[in-house]
Design a protein around this motif. Sequence first.
Motif, short mmCIF file in Angstrom:
data_model
loop_
_atom_site.label_atom_id
_atom_site.label_comp_id
_atom_site.label_asym_id
_atom_site.label_seq_id
_atom_site.Cartn_x
_atom_site.Cartn_y
_atom_site.Cartn_z
N GLY A 198 0.78 -1.23 0.00
CA GLY A 198 0.00 0.00 0.00
C GLY A 198 0.81 1.28 0.00
N MET A 199 2.13 1.17 0.07
CA MET A 199 2.99 2.35 -0.03
C MET A 199 3.25 2.61 -1.51
SD MET A 199 5.35 0.98 3.13
CE MET A 199 6.54 2.31 3.21
N TYR A 200 2.19 2.98 -2.21
CA TYR A 200 2.18 3.01 -3.66
C TYR A 200 3.28 3.89 -4.27
CZ TYR A 200 -2.53 1.10 -2.92
OH TYR A 200 -3.59 0.33 -2.52
N ILE A 201 3.54 5.01 -3.66
CA ILE A 201 4.49 5.95 -4.26
C ILE A 201 5.90 5.35 -4.33
CG2 ILE A 201 4.95 7.06 -2.03
CD1 ILE A 201 4.96 8.68 -5.56
N LEU A 202 6.27 4.52 -3.36
CA LEU A 202 7.60 3.91 -3.38
C LEU A 202 7.76 3.00 -4.59
CD1 LEU A 202 8.19 3.01 0.39
CD2 LEU A 202 8.75 5.12 -0.85
N HIS A 203 6.74 2.25 -4.89
CA HIS A 203 6.78 1.35 -6.05
C HIS A 203 6.70 2.14 -7.35
CE1 HIS A 203 6.23 -1.67 -3.00
NE2 HIS A 203 5.04 -1.18 -2.68
N LEU A 204 5.85 3.18 -7.36
CA LEU A 204 5.68 3.99 -8.57
C LEU A 204 6.99 4.65 -8.99
CD1 LEU A 204 3.90 5.22 -10.77
CD2 LEU A 204 3.26 7.02 -9.14
N GLU A 205 7.76 5.13 -8.04
CA GLU A 205 9.03 5.78 -8.36
C GLU A 205 9.95 4.84 -9.14
OE1 GLU A 205 10.31 7.02 -4.51
OE2 GLU A 205 9.26 8.96 -4.62
N ASN A 206 9.89 3.57 -8.83
CA ASN A 206 10.69 2.58 -9.57
C ASN A 206 10.20 2.46 -11.01
OD1 ASN A 206 12.58 0.45 -9.99
ND2 ASN A 206 11.00 -1.06 -9.49
N TRP A 207 8.88 2.47 -11.21
CA TRP A 207 8.32 2.35 -12.55
C TRP A 207 8.64 3.57 -13.42
CZ3 TRP A 207 5.88 -1.82 -14.76
CH2 TRP A 207 5.61 -2.90 -13.90
N LEU A 208 8.66 4.73 -12.78
CA LEU A 208 8.89 5.95 -13.54
C LEU A 208 10.34 6.10 -14.02
CD1 LEU A 208 6.70 8.50 -11.53
CD2 LEU A 208 6.19 7.38 -13.72
N GLN A 209 11.20 5.21 -13.61
CA GLN A 209 12.56 5.19 -14.15
C GLN A 209 12.59 4.58 -15.56
OE1 GLN A 209 15.69 3.69 -11.49
NE2 GLN A 209 14.28 3.95 -9.76
N TYR A 210 11.53 3.84 -15.90
CA TYR A 210 11.51 3.12 -17.17
C TYR A 210 10.33 3.51 -18.07
CZ TYR A 210 14.90 0.21 -14.75
OH TYR A 210 16.01 -0.23 -14.05
N PHE A 211 9.27 4.08 -17.49
CA PHE A 211 8.08 4.42 -18.27
C PHE A 211 7.64 5.85 -17.96
CE2 PHE A 211 7.91 -0.20 -17.96
CZ PHE A 211 7.60 -0.57 -19.26
N ARG A 212 7.06 6.49 -18.98
CA ARG A 212 6.46 7.80 -18.78
C ARG A 212 5.15 7.65 -18.01
NH1 ARG A 212 7.37 7.18 -24.02
NH2 ARG A 212 5.12 7.20 -24.49
N LEU A 213 4.80 8.67 -17.26
CA LEU A 213 3.55 8.63 -16.52
C LEU A 213 2.36 8.51 -17.46
CD1 LEU A 213 2.45 8.80 -13.61
CD2 LEU A 213 2.20 11.27 -13.94
#
Length: 371
Positions: free
Chosen positions: A255-270
Amino acid sequence: MAQRLLTSANRVSARFAFIFTLSLSCAYLCYNIIFYRGTVMTNQAYDGKRCPPSKNAGGKKLLGKLDNCASLDVRSSFQRGSSDPREQSKAPASPGAHGTDVYLKNTSVTQKYGNKKLPNALIVGVKKGGTRAVLEFIRIHPDVRALGTEPHFFDRNYDRGLDWYRGLMPRTLDSQITLEKTPSYFVTREAPRRISSMSHDTKLIVVVRNPVTRAISDYTQTLSKKPDIPTFEDLAFKNRSLGLVDTSWNAIRIGMYILHLENWLQYFRLSQMHFVSGERLITDPAGEMGRVQDFLGLKRIITDKHFYFNRTKGFPCLKKPESSSQPRCLGKSKGRTHVQIEQEVIEQLQEFYRPFNIKFYETVGQDFKWD
């Protein structure tokens, strides 16, 4: 004397030229007559194979005939060089008529003419957020073909290779989207890099939900399988009196969504990511699925006509299609009654998640109103 011979020779030449020209004309006329007859016979034979129009195109009795008609239409489309067979598959969206039957027809056509391709889009998370509902709702769209099971390729089976992964996919036409769902991808650190290496253009769908409610749902599911596990409070806190939350427990960490999202944003655009509200998926399924269709570049075929609210389960179901005697609801494992948690515990967890939620709202540009 010589002049008479010359005149006679000219007459013979003229007669020969006339006869030769006449012969060519007759040959050309015969050829055209034969060719025209063959063409007419071919067209008549083709017309004999055409399916007659029917007012009940979605009925079960005509399903086999419709498949044959669709096969002819698709083949004709390919021969014309068209890459958009959707023109042959447009149908009313209401499942009260034959929306799901049209889906079955498209599935049959796809199985005959489609190819197995790597997915264009993935539902990557989150667990207990509503991913199964999104998958079941979107797969009734005629331009979507989805894998029903979770392949776990990018987290557990990556060493099997892309050919193995492709082999799991359903067959799709060029105009259709291939989709799969594995919610654990969102919290798998290697998943974004691996998916990006498959395709930089992959579209990602993330279904999110109030992290406190999500954690309780996660625990409820685990408890149904392992009734001897510690209480929710014991697992959620290192020290409850001090309010120290145990972030090593997976149900909390997801549920700490932002921590996981930051990893995704290294490879994909929002812009390649679409976030579905698990709460609005229950209260307004048509609205949420409309936005999903927009994100995938699909025509809005799935509308409020497809849904009804099941009060027993507490979430929306798909209306009964004409080819079935039952409506389509999610399985028995969905809609469980949650374990009762003390209000004080819930408030402590809400306070813990608040800063993570706020940063998540700011990053994705949506306020999910979990606080």
